[in-house]
Design a protein around this motif. Structure first.
Motif, PDB file in Angstrom:
ATOM      1  N   MET A 248      95.300 -13.847  68.436  1.00 18.88           N
ATOM      2  CA  MET A 248      96.325 -13.594  67.442  1.00 18.88           C
ATOM      3  C   MET A 248      96.082 -12.313  66.662  1.00 18.88           C
ATOM      4  O   MET A 248      96.989 -11.755  66.111  1.00 18.88           O
ATOM      5  N   SER A 249      94.837 -11.874  66.597  1.00 14.15           N
ATOM      6  CA  SER A 249      94.541 -10.703  65.783  1.00 14.15           C
ATOM      7  C   SER A 249      94.720  -9.402  66.553  1.00 14.15           C
ATOM      8  O   SER A 249      94.435  -8.341  66.028  1.00 14.15           O
ATOM      9  N   ASP A 250      95.236  -9.460  67.804  1.00 14.26           N
ATOM     10  CA  ASP A 250      95.423  -8.248  68.596  1.00 14.26           C
ATOM     11  C   ASP A 250      96.426  -7.294  67.955  1.00 14.26           C
ATOM     12  O   ASP A 250      96.299  -6.088  68.081  1.00 14.26           O
ATOM     13  N   ASN A 251      97.426  -7.815  67.267  1.00 14.83           N
ATOM     14  CA  ASN A 251      98.452  -6.968  66.674  1.00 14.83           C
ATOM     15  C   ASN A 251      98.137  -6.590  65.220  1.00 14.83           C
ATOM     16  O   ASN A 251      98.998  -6.091  64.519  1.00 14.83           O
ATOM     17  N   VAL A 252      96.901  -6.805  64.789  1.00 14.92           N
ATOM     18  CA  VAL A 252      96.501  -6.498  63.423  1.00 14.92           C
ATOM     19  C   VAL A 252      95.516  -5.326  63.455  1.00 14.92           C
ATOM     20  O   VAL A 252      94.506  -5.385  64.167  1.00 14.92           O
TER      21      VAL A 252
ATOM     22  N   SER B 298      91.990  -1.711  59.896  1.00 17.96           N
ATOM     23  CA  SER B 298      92.033  -1.439  58.453  1.00 17.96           C
ATOM     24  C   SER B 298      92.630  -2.619  57.687  1.00 17.96           C
ATOM     25  O   SER B 298      92.186  -2.936  56.583  1.00 17.96           O
ATOM     26  N   GLU B 299      93.617  -3.289  58.285  1.00 14.13           N
ATOM     27  CA  GLU B 299      94.207  -4.466  57.647  1.00 14.13           C
ATOM     28  C   GLU B 299      93.205  -5.622  57.602  1.00 14.13           C
ATOM     29  O   GLU B 299      93.122  -6.344  56.610  1.00 14.13           O
ATOM     30  N   LYS B 300      92.445  -5.768  58.688  1.00 13.99           N
ATOM     31  CA  LYS B 300      91.428  -6.826  58.744  1.00 13.99           C
ATOM     32  C   LYS B 300      90.363  -6.584  57.674  1.00 13.99           C
ATOM     33  O   LYS B 300      89.971  -7.506  56.961  1.00 13.99           O
TER      34      LYS B 300
ATOM     35  N   LEU C 207      80.027 -12.517  60.027  1.00 17.86           N
ATOM     36  CA  LEU C 207      80.884 -12.837  61.164  1.00 17.86           C
ATOM     37  C   LEU C 207      81.946 -11.753  61.386  1.00 17.86           C
ATOM     38  O   LEU C 207      82.194 -11.333  62.520  1.00 17.86           O
ATOM     39  N   CYS C 208      82.555 -11.300  60.305  1.00 15.39           N
ATOM     40  CA  CYS C 208      83.587 -10.267  60.409  1.00 15.39           C
ATOM     41  C   CYS C 208      82.992  -8.929  60.834  1.00 15.39           C
ATOM     42  O   CYS C 208      83.570  -8.230  61.681  1.00 15.39           O
ATOM     43  N   ASP C 209      81.847  -8.546  60.282  1.00 15.60           N
ATOM     44  CA  ASP C 209      81.213  -7.282  60.670  1.00 15.60           C
ATOM     45  C   ASP C 209      80.883  -7.264  62.159  1.00 15.60           C
ATOM     46  O   ASP C 209      81.089  -6.254  62.837  1.00 15.60           O
ATOM     47  N   LYS C 210      80.357  -8.363  62.682  1.00 18.95           N
ATOM     48  CA  LYS C 210      80.068  -8.444  64.122  1.00 18.95           C
ATOM     49  C   LYS C 210      81.354  -8.306  64.933  1.00 18.95           C
ATOM     50  O   LYS C 210      81.386  -7.633  65.962  1.00 18.95           O
ATOM     51  N   THR C 211      82.417  -8.928  64.467  1.00 12.11           N
ATOM     52  CA  THR C 211      83.700  -8.849  65.153  1.00 12.11           C
ATOM     53  C   THR C 211      84.258  -7.435  65.097  1.00 12.11           C
ATOM     54  O   THR C 211      84.695  -6.891  66.114  1.00 12.11           O
ATOM     55  N   PHE C 212      84.229  -6.808  63.923  1.00 10.83           N
ATOM     56  CA  PHE C 212      84.763  -5.457  63.770  1.00 10.83           C
ATOM     57  C   PHE C 212      84.024  -4.453  64.647  1.00 10.83           C
ATOM     58  O   PHE C 212      84.608  -3.515  65.158  1.00 10.83           O
TER      59      PHE C 212
ATOM     60  N   VAL D 264      90.822 -16.977  59.958  1.00  9.13           N
ATOM     61  CA  VAL D 264      90.693 -18.332  60.474  1.00  9.13           C
ATOM     62  C   VAL D 264      89.491 -18.375  61.420  1.00  9.13           C
ATOM     63  O   VAL D 264      89.322 -17.482  62.242  1.00  9.13           O
ATOM     64  N   ILE D 265      88.678 -19.402  61.265  1.00  6.76           N
ATOM     65  CA  ILE D 265      87.574 -19.637  62.201  1.00  6.76           C
ATOM     66  C   ILE D 265      87.856 -20.992  62.833  1.00  6.76           C
ATOM     67  O   ILE D 265      87.724 -22.032  62.183  1.00  6.76           O
ATOM     68  N   ARG D 266      88.266 -20.966  64.054  1.00  2.60           N
ATOM     69  CA  ARG D 266      88.677 -22.189  64.735  1.00  2.60           C
ATOM     70  C   ARG D 266      87.465 -23.056  65.101  1.00  2.60           C
ATOM     71  O   ARG D 266      86.398 -22.537  65.400  1.00  2.60           O
ATOM     72  N   PRO D 267      87.649 -24.360  65.092  1.00  2.00           N
ATOM     73  CA  PRO D 267      86.562 -25.260  65.506  1.00  2.00           C
ATOM     74  C   PRO D 267      86.089 -24.913  66.922  1.00  2.00           C
ATOM     75  O   PRO D 267      86.892 -24.553  67.781  1.00  2.00           O
ATOM     76  N   GLY D 268      84.786 -24.983  67.118  1.00  3.25           N
ATOM     77  CA  GLY D 268      84.214 -24.682  68.425  1.00  3.25           C
ATOM     78  C   GLY D 268      83.823 -23.236  68.607  1.00  3.25           C
ATOM     79  O   GLY D 268      83.309 -22.846  69.649  1.00  3.25           O
ATOM     80  N   THR D 269      84.092 -22.408  67.609  1.00  5.73           N
ATOM     81  CA  THR D 269      83.739 -20.996  67.687  1.00  5.73           C
ATOM     82  C   THR D 269      83.273 -20.516  66.317  1.00  5.73           C
ATOM     83  O   THR D 269      83.580 -21.130  65.298  1.00  5.73           O
ATOM     84  N   TYR D 270      82.539 -19.422  66.304  1.00  4.34           N
ATOM     85  CA  TYR D 270      82.121 -18.808  65.046  1.00  4.34           C
ATOM     86  C   TYR D 270      82.808 -17.459  64.850  1.00  4.34           C
ATOM     87  O   TYR D 270      82.572 -16.770  63.881  1.00  4.34           O
ATOM     88  N   GLU D 271      83.673 -17.098  65.771  1.00  4.07           N
ATOM     89  CA  GLU D 271      84.345 -15.807  65.717  1.00  4.07           C
ATOM     90  C   GLU D 271      85.598 -15.890  64.840  1.00  4.07           C
ATOM     91  O   GLU D 271      86.474 -16.720  65.078  1.00  4.07           O
ATOM     92  N   PRO D 272      85.702 -15.022  63.834  1.00  7.78           N
ATOM     93  CA  PRO D 272      86.894 -15.058  62.974  1.00  7.78           C
ATOM     94  C   PRO D 272      88.109 -14.469  63.688  1.00  7.78           C
ATOM     95  O   PRO D 272      87.993 -13.553  64.498  1.00  7.78           O
TER      96      PRO D 272
END
Length: 161
Positions: free
Chosen positions: A1-5, A8-10, A36-41, A99-107
């Motif tokens: 879902m975050s592909d279209n974001v 900078s917005e994140k 978690l967000c820094d690893k993702t970014f 959002v951090i979905r159950p079963g994952t730690y990736e935001p």
């Protein structure tokens, strides 16, 4: 879902969340979310593992055992609840949600509004819950005027000359 974001917005949403009252009162959860967000970014989502969270965020020793110690699972569960609470109250009108979905730690970052204060793309739980809690706006009794529903209606008949 975050592909279209945009990134900078994140980052902007992460900063807004970290500076919210909910997260200023919970520094350990703020640190976890930021990690978690820094690893993702930075594109290092493969490094988001229970072991690395335990050692890098919570300072556990390298002999940490995921099977014996549920610290990370418990704290991520608390983080999910804290984010839900934030978006039900203080962050109800943020254009994005983390959002951090159950079963994952990736935001994941979900767009809720096209722009701040803009129309919703989807119905949101906070709006629904507010409508259930708050009664419809009604003027105060003094502003309503006389209550005509309780006054007797005149008898029907020909008009008097």
């Amino acid at each position: 879902m975050s592909d279209n974001v945009a990134l900078s917005e994140k980052r902007s949403e992460l900063e807004a969340v970290l500076h919210s009252r909910e997260f200023l009162r919970s520094p350990a959860l703020a640190k976890l979310l930021e990690y978690l967000c820094d690893k993702t970014f930075s594109g290092h989502t493969q490094e988001i593992k229970e072991f690395s969270i335990a050692t890098e965020v919570f300072g556990r020793d390298t002999d940490f055992g995921e099977k014996r110690d549920s610290l990370v699972r418990v704290e991520v569960h608390r983080l999910r609840r804290k984010l839900e609470s934030l978006y039900e109250r203080e962050g109800a009108y943020h254009p994005l949600r983390i959002v951090i979905r159950p079963g994952t730690y990736e935001p994941d970052f979900e767009r809720v509004f096209d722009s701040p204060g803009g129309p919703a793309r989807q119905a949101t739980a906070p709006e629904a819950s507010l409508m259930e809690i708050l009664p419809a706006a009604q003027p105060a009794p003094a502003e309503r005027g006389p209550d005509v529903s309780r006054q007797p209606t005149p008898a029907a008949g020909p008009p008097h000359p």
